[in-house]
Write a protein that holds these residues in place. Structure first.
Motif, short mmCIF file in Angstrom:
data_model
loop_
_atom_site.label_atom_id
_atom_site.label_comp_id
_atom_site.label_asym_id
_atom_site.label_seq_id
_atom_site.Cartn_x
_atom_site.Cartn_y
_atom_site.Cartn_z
N LEU A 187 0.83 -1.19 0.00
CA LEU A 187 0.00 0.00 0.00
C LEU A 187 0.87 1.25 0.00
O LEU A 187 1.83 1.33 0.77
N GLU A 209 0.36 5.42 0.21
CA GLU A 209 -0.52 6.57 0.37
C GLU A 209 0.07 7.80 -0.32
O GLU A 209 1.29 7.93 -0.45
N CYS A 239 -4.79 5.83 -1.72
CA CYS A 239 -4.00 4.67 -1.31
C CYS A 239 -4.02 3.68 -2.47
O CYS A 239 -5.06 3.11 -2.78
N TRP A 293 -8.63 3.40 6.97
CA TRP A 293 -7.70 4.49 7.23
C TRP A 293 -7.59 4.68 8.74
O TRP A 293 -8.60 4.70 9.45
N THR A 310 -7.45 1.23 -5.86
CA THR A 310 -7.21 2.44 -5.09
C THR A 310 -8.38 2.73 -4.15
O THR A 310 -9.54 2.54 -4.52
N TYR A 322 -2.64 6.57 7.75
CA TYR A 322 -2.21 5.27 7.25
C TYR A 322 -3.37 4.55 6.58
O TYR A 322 -4.47 4.50 7.12
N CYS A 323 -3.07 3.95 5.46
CA CYS A 323 -4.00 3.08 4.77
C CYS A 323 -3.70 1.64 5.22
O CYS A 323 -2.54 1.28 5.45
N GLY A 357 0.30 0.88 4.86
CA GLY A 357 1.14 1.77 4.10
C GLY A 357 2.14 2.47 5.00
O GLY A 357 2.12 2.29 6.22
N THR A 377 1.08 9.10 5.41
CA THR A 377 1.25 10.41 4.78
C THR A 377 0.81 11.48 5.78
O THR A 377 -0.21 11.33 6.46
#
Length: 125
Positions: free
Chosen positions: A4, A6, A22, A36, A78, A95-96, A116, A119
């Motif tokens: 993953l 992001e 993501c 998320w 996505t 975070y994803c 992930g 971000t």
């Protein structure tokens, strides 16, 4: 195995909107529960929002209900997080995460197998 990544984080002002993406690798993305989470320094990672593999259900934390929306495009592998009316308290690393579709609990970190790198979202007042 799912990877993953992001994107879409940044610095915005209170009241602004932001969309996170993501992107997932793997042919079975469509079978995953996607969520998320976010983490503020010094605090535990917290659940934000999640969506079932077939988009039949979405779930939101009380703190973001009515402001954040999750969606997914299984053809593009996505998942998106649309954040509106952002507040300074939304500042966090987002975070994803992905979990097998059959897991019923959607708001626990332990549900999710893949994460992930995160971000940063910063909301200034």
């Amino acid at each position: 195995q799912v990877q993953l990544v992001e994107s879409g984080g940044g610095l915005v002002q209170a009241g602004d909107s932001l969309r996170l993406s993501c992107a997932a690798s793997g042919r079975t993305f469509s079978l995953y529960l996607m969520g998320w989470f976010r983490r503020v320094p010094g605090k535990e990672r917290e659940f934000v929002i999640a969506i079932r593999w077939d988009t039949s259900n979405t779930y939101s934390a009380d703190s973001v209900k009515g402001r954040f929306t999750i969606s997914r495009d299984n053809a593009k592998n996505t998942v998106y997080l649309e954040m509106n009316s952002l507040k300074p308290e939304d500042t966090a690393v987002y975070y994803c995460a992905a979990a097998p579709f059959y897991r019923s609990v959607y708001d626990a970190e332990s549900t999710y197998d893949y994460w992930g790198q995160g971000t940063q979202v910063t909301v200034s007042s």
